[in-house]
Structures are given as structure tokens and as C-alpha cells.
Design an enzyme around this catalytic site. Structure first.
Site, PDB file in Angstrom:
ATOM      1  N   LYS A   1     -14.449 -10.355  28.626  1.00 34.64           N
ATOM      2  CA  LYS A   1     -13.324 -11.224  27.993  1.00 34.64           C
ATOM      3  C   LYS A   1     -12.755 -12.256  29.119  1.00 34.64           C
ATOM      4  CE  LYS A   1      -9.410 -11.958  25.189  1.00 34.64           C
ATOM      5  NZ  LYS A   1      -9.642 -12.757  24.423  1.00 34.64           N
TER       6      LYS A   1
ATOM      7  N   GLY B   1     -23.082 -18.491  18.029  1.00 36.25           N
ATOM      8  CA  GLY B   1     -22.694 -17.527  19.150  1.00 36.25           C
ATOM      9  C   GLY B   1     -23.370 -16.178  19.110  1.00 36.25           C
TER      10      GLY B   1
ATOM     11  N   HIS C   1      -8.773  -5.397  27.457  1.00 40.17           N
ATOM     12  CA  HIS C   1     -10.252  -5.561  26.884  1.00 40.17           C
ATOM     13  C   HIS C   1     -11.264  -5.475  27.557  1.00 40.17           C
ATOM     14  CE1 HIS C   1      -7.165  -8.141  24.533  1.00 40.17           C
ATOM     15  NE2 HIS C   1      -8.154  -8.163  23.501  1.00 40.17           N
TER      16      HIS C   1
HETATM   17  N1  NAD Z   1     -10.571 -14.035  16.472  1.00 44.29           N
HETATM   18  C1  NAD Z   1     -10.735 -12.634  16.497  1.00 44.29           C
HETATM   19  O1  NAD Z   1     -10.474 -11.778  15.951  1.00 44.29           O
HETATM   20  C2  NAD Z   1     -11.814 -12.615  17.891  1.00 44.29           C
HETATM   21  C3  NAD Z   1     -12.250 -10.995  18.007  1.00 44.29           C
HETATM   22  C4  NAD Z   1     -13.028 -10.739  19.109  1.00 44.29           C
HETATM   23  C5  NAD Z   1     -13.260 -11.793  19.888  1.00 44.29           C
HETATM   24  N2  NAD Z   1     -12.700 -12.942  19.785  1.00 44.29           N
HETATM   25  C6  NAD Z   1     -13.070 -14.141  20.715  1.00 44.29           C
HETATM   26  O2  NAD Z   1     -14.402 -14.365  20.218  1.00 44.29           O
HETATM   27  C7  NAD Z   1     -14.792 -15.250  21.589  1.00 44.29           C
HETATM   28  C8  NAD Z   1     -16.379 -14.300  21.744  1.00 44.29           C
HETATM   29  O3  NAD Z   1     -16.114 -13.207  22.070  1.00 44.29           O
HETATM   30  P1  NAD Z   1     -17.202 -12.143  22.209  1.00 44.29           P
HETATM   31  O4  NAD Z   1     -16.587 -10.783  22.513  1.00 44.29           O
HETATM   32  O5  NAD Z   1     -18.392 -12.227  21.262  1.00 44.29           O
HETATM   33  O6  NAD Z   1     -17.971 -12.763  23.616  1.00 44.29           O
HETATM   34  P2  NAD Z   1     -19.457 -12.922  24.292  1.00 44.29           P
HETATM   35  O7  NAD Z   1     -19.240 -13.293  25.784  1.00 44.29           O
HETATM   36  O8  NAD Z   1     -19.952 -11.422  24.012  1.00 44.29           O
HETATM   37  O9  NAD Z   1     -20.370 -13.923  23.431  1.00 44.29           O
HETATM   38  C9  NAD Z   1     -19.821 -15.086  23.360  1.00 44.29           C
HETATM   39  C10 NAD Z   1     -21.310 -15.691  23.459  1.00 44.29           C
HETATM   40  O10 NAD Z   1     -21.289 -17.228  23.141  1.00 44.29           O
HETATM   41  C11 NAD Z   1     -22.200 -17.998  23.891  1.00 44.29           C
HETATM   42  N3  NAD Z   1     -21.673 -19.329  24.171  1.00 44.29           N
HETATM   43  C12 NAD Z   1     -20.817 -19.739  25.224  1.00 44.29           C
HETATM   44  N4  NAD Z   1     -20.606 -20.893  24.840  1.00 44.29           N
HETATM   45  C13 NAD Z   1     -21.237 -21.393  23.899  1.00 44.29           C
HETATM   46  C14 NAD Z   1     -21.534 -22.526  23.305  1.00 44.29           C
HETATM   47  N5  NAD Z   1     -20.880 -23.618  23.624  1.00 44.29           N
HETATM   48  N6  NAD Z   1     -22.475 -22.597  22.219  1.00 44.29           N
HETATM   49  C15 NAD Z   1     -22.973 -21.491  21.561  1.00 44.29           C
HETATM   50  N7  NAD Z   1     -22.918 -20.140  22.224  1.00 44.29           N
HETATM   51  C16 NAD Z   1     -21.881 -20.245  23.426  1.00 44.29           C
HETATM   52  C17 NAD Z   1     -22.261 -16.997  25.256  1.00 44.29           C
HETATM   53  O11 NAD Z   1     -23.788 -17.263  25.941  1.00 44.29           O
HETATM   54  C18 NAD Z   1     -22.377 -15.731  24.658  1.00 44.29           C
HETATM   55  O12 NAD Z   1     -23.382 -15.067  24.140  1.00 44.29           O
HETATM   56  C19 NAD Z   1     -13.885 -14.991  22.788  1.00 44.29           C
HETATM   57  O13 NAD Z   1     -13.204 -16.114  22.971  1.00 44.29           O
HETATM   58  C20 NAD Z   1     -13.034 -13.818  22.180  1.00 44.29           C
HETATM   59  O14 NAD Z   1     -11.666 -13.791  22.582  1.00 44.29           O
HETATM   60  C21 NAD Z   1     -11.769 -13.114  18.860  1.00 44.29           C
HETATM   61  O1  LIG Z   2     -12.276  -9.074  22.451  1.00 43.70           O
HETATM   62  C1  LIG Z   2     -11.543  -9.918  22.367  1.00 43.70           C
HETATM   63  O2  LIG Z   2     -11.923 -10.985  23.117  1.00 43.70           O
HETATM   64  C2  LIG Z   2     -10.503 -10.279  21.522  1.00 43.70           C
HETATM   65  N1  LIG Z   2      -9.986 -11.368  21.465  1.00 43.70           N
HETATM   66  C3  LIG Z   2      -8.965 -11.678  20.366  1.00 43.70           C
HETATM   67  C4  LIG Z   2      -7.541 -12.004  21.338  1.00 43.70           C
HETATM   68  O3  LIG Z   2      -7.642 -12.457  22.254  1.00 43.70           O
HETATM   69  O4  LIG Z   2      -6.540 -11.676  20.793  1.00 43.70           O
HETATM   70  C5  LIG Z   2      -8.728 -10.470  19.321  1.00 43.70           C
HETATM   71  C6  LIG Z   2      -8.670  -9.369  19.968  1.00 43.70           C
HETATM   72  C7  LIG Z   2     -10.469  -9.065  20.557  1.00 43.70           C
END
Ligand code: NAD
Ligand SMILES: O=C(O)C1=N[C@H](C(=O)O)CCC1
Length: 326
Positions: free
Chosen positions: A213, A58, A209
Site C-alpha cells: 500500500k 486495474g 496495511h
Molecule cells: N475503496 C476501497 O474500499 C479500497 C479497498 C482496497 C483498496 N483500495 C485502494 O485501491 C487501490 C488499489 O489497491 P490494490 O490493493 O488493488 O493495489 P495493487 O497494487 O494490488 O493494484 C493496483 C494495480 O493497478 C495497476 N495500475 C497502476 N496505475 C495504473 C493505471 N494508470 N492504469 C491501470 N492500472 C494501473 C498496478 O500495476 C497494479 O496492478 C489503492 O489506492 C488502495 O488504497 C480502496
Molecule cells: O488495502 C487498501 O489499500 C485499503 N485502502 C483503503 C483506504 O486507504 O482507506 C480502504 C481499506 C483498504
């Protein structure tokens, strides 16, 4: 006029988010300015530090790129491949000195199998999209690649089952920010110690967010599960999800430079007779807290794999408890 009142609920008049709405920006939390000088990307593998290969899936997205940059800064060896959900994509992304080649979905299995052969101690990190969680996890399990799942959503039960059935190693957490993880753990312990102690109270939840998101905050869902144990039932459909930049600026008080990357949460509890209220907030600007936590998680998981630990599935609370972080 801005109104985020969900149907059938009265939003507490004392909410700081509404107060912030009246004085837009005045009471915004202290966030690092986007104008702060960017750190040069150089490795920081000092004496005694650990290094191993890490593949970030990703890298085309915000979190993937932030984690890849943090990995380089922490002296990990970035495996120069990542994936996209589309077949036709920009072919490379540069992170530090590494050119990461982006492959489409049809090449996933072959490329990951080669990575497993070439880098037997690799850790995969996944920050893709909620609808890719289960298929990606199944593939990592099939090939036997230990993984950190930062991506939220998908079918969580199925995700855990895939790992259990395959006996693969995984660390799964919708929240990688260590201090936020500690807050959620506190809420869990609170609920375990005093179940039902807030019976009769009413809960309102707001989360804000960046507009991109796709899903509801996974962290808010975990905190709400604690409130339910405390005796406060909650219908997830009532959660107020704010994705509109104008509301985020004017009502929530998100600093303008963080509209594209923030996670603000507000939980407001009121007693049945309105005489008592409680409020909890956790507000994050930017993504560095998650990127740092993800690297700690990867280092933790790498050690568990290397020591062939009998426990296979971990979360961020395990990381906090063992102190694998700066
Ligand atoms: N666990 C945490 O602390 C935390 C923190 C921030 C975000 N997140 C989560 O992480 C995920 C991504 O967030 P983001 O802000 O980077 O989103 P984003 O949209 O900026 O990036 C996601 C990327 O993944 C790509 N993608 C989609 N499906 C794919 C696949 N099957 N294989 C490879 N690439 C693929 C998309 O094209 C995009 O470029 C979300 O689910 C978000 O909720 C979790
Ligand atoms: O930016 C996001 O997307 C985030 N996702 C996580 C959630 O869904 O709890 C953590 C916070 C940022």
C-alpha cells in the site's frame, strides 16, 4: 524490541495492539482462514437481478481482480478489457470464462471510446494507484463513462471538480466495505451532533496495511476529520503507518495468511488528565468486503444513470441509505 511509539507521543499502555504484541496472535480478530475453500466462479444472476457491462480498470492488481471475480459471481457482464500503467504487460488475465485483454497507457483513450460506443450502459470501476486517480477520472469524464472510484489518494478536490465540470456520473469512496462505511457515517453524525465534545482530549492513530500500500489510509483520514470536529486537533504526520510484515504479525496481530491483504485501524483518545480513555477499531482481513461493496456501488450507480438522476456524484453512504445491497 518492537516499538511503534511516534516521536513526542506516549502510546497508551492499554492499547490492544500492544497487548496483542505481547501475546502475538492470541487476541487476533476472527478472520476467515485463507485455507477456506475457494468459490467456483460462476454467475449468480437470479430472477429479478440486474445485469449490465462493467469494466474493471486495474485487473492486474489485487482489488481489480477481486472486483472482477465478484462481478462475474453477481451476474454482471465483464467487459474484456483493462489497463496497466506499463506499455509492456502480460496481455490477458482470465476471470471466470472471460479473457481480459490488458492495454498499455497509450491505448487507453481509443479503447475506452470504443467501449463507450459498444456498451452504452457500461459502468467503469477504478482500482489502480493513487497517482493515476486524477488522470483516469479526467479521461472517464471526457468520454462520458460513469465510474466508481475505489482508488484512494490523488487530488480529491480536483477529482470532484472534474466530475462536476463534466456532469458525468461518479461514485467516489476510499472505503467500500459497507459496515466500515456505516461506522464512519456514525462518527460523522456523532461529530455533527456533539461538536467540540472531546476538546482537550489527545488522539493516537495507528493503521496497518499490506506492505504494497503506497498511501496513508483514506478511511483513517475520514475518521480523523470527525475527531477534529469533536474538538481533537490532529497532525496527520503523526499517524503510525505499519507496513512491516514482522510488526504486523507480532505487534498488530494480523493473521499470517492476511499479511498480504489487511486493513487494521486503531484510534485511541485520552483525556487531558489521563483519567478517561476511548478506543475504536475496525480491522479487515482480505478484500471480499470491498469487492462486494464495489459491486453494490456499481449497481447503484447504474440505476442512477439509467434513471437520469439529477444528482451526479455519490458516495457509499448514499448506497447504504438506499439499501442497494444484500
Ligand atoms: N475503496 C476501497 O474500499 C479500497 C479497498 C482496497 C483498496 N483500495 C485502494 O485501491 C487501490 C488499489 O489497491 P490494490 O490493493 O488493488 O493495489 P495493487 O497494487 O494490488 O493494484 C493496483 C494495480 O493497478 C495497476 N495500475 C497502476 N496505475 C495504473 C493505471 N494508470 N492504469 C491501470 N492500472 C494501473 C498496478 O500495476 C497494479 O496492478 C489503492 O489506492 C488502495 O488504497 C480502496
Ligand atoms: O488495502 C487498501 O489499500 C485499503 N485502502 C483503503 C483506504 O486507504 O482507506 C480502504 C481499506 C483498504
Amino acid at each position: 524490541m518492537l516499538s511503534l511509539r511516534p516521536h513526542h507521543t506516549t502510546f497508551p499502555r492499554t492499547s490492544p495492539w500492544l497487548r496483542w504484541g505481547r501475546h502475538a496472535g492470541a487476541a487476533a480478530p476472527h478472520c476467515l482462514s485463507a485455507a477456506a475453500p475457494a468459490l467456483a466462479l460462476e454467475t449468480a444472476a437470479g430472477p429479478g437481478s440486474v445485469s449490465f457491462p462493467i469494466l474493471v480498470n486495474g485487473c492486474t492488481g489485487n482489488m481489480g481482480l477481486s472486483v472482477a471475480e465478484a462481478a462475474v459471481l453477481r451476474g454482471l457482464h465483464l467487459v474484456p478489457v483493462s489497463f496497466s500503467s506499463r506499455e509492456k504487460v502480460k496481455k490477458t488475465i482470465q476471470v471466470g470464462q472471460t479473457d481480459i485483454r490488458i492495454y498499455g497507457p497509450s491505448a487507453r483513450e481509443d479503447v475506452l471510446s470504443s467501449v463507450a460506443d459498444e456498451f452504452p450502459d457500461v459502468i467503469v470501476v477504478d482500482y489502480t494507484a493513487p497517482d493515476s486517480v486524477n488522470s483516469n477520472a479526467e479521461l472517464y469524464c471526457k468520454i462520458g463513462l460513469p465510474f466508481v472510484m475505489g482508488t484512494t489518494g490523488g487530488n480529491q478536490q480536483l477529482l470532484y471538480k472534474s466530475v462536476q465540470d463534466s456532469k458525468n456520473y461518479a461514485l467516489i469512496s476510499p472505503q467500500m466495505g459497507k459496515q466500515v462505511v456505516a461506522f464512519v457515517a456514525l462518527m460523522r453524525i456523532f461529530a455533527e451532533q456533539f461538536p467540540g465534545s472531546f476538546s482537550g482530549y489527545h488522539l493516537e492513530v495507528l493503521e496497518s496495511h499490506q506492505a504494497s500500500k503506497k498511501d496513508t489510509s483514506g478511511t483513517a483520514k475520514d475518521v480523523i476529520a470527525c475527531f477534529e470536529k469533536l474538538g481533537v486537533p490532529y497532525d496527520m504526520n503523526r499517524m503510525v503507518k505499519i507496513r512491516d510484515p514482522e510488526q504486523q504479525l507480532e505487534m498488530v496481530g494480523v493473521p499470517e495468511e492476511h499479511i498480504e491483504g489487511h486493513a487494521f485501524h486503531l484510534y485511541h483518545l485520552t483525556s487531558a488528565d489521563d483519567s478517561v480513555s476511548f478506543e475504536f477499531q475496525h480491522n479487515v482481513c482480505g478484500r471480499s468486503i470491498y469487492a462486494e461493496g464495489t459491486i453494490d456501488a456499481a449497481i447503484f450507480l447504474h440505476r442512477k444513470v439509467q434513471s437520469k438522476d439529477s444528482k451526479r456524484i455519490y458516495n457509499m453512504e448514499d448506497v447504504l441509505r438506499e439499501g442497494y445491497m444484500r
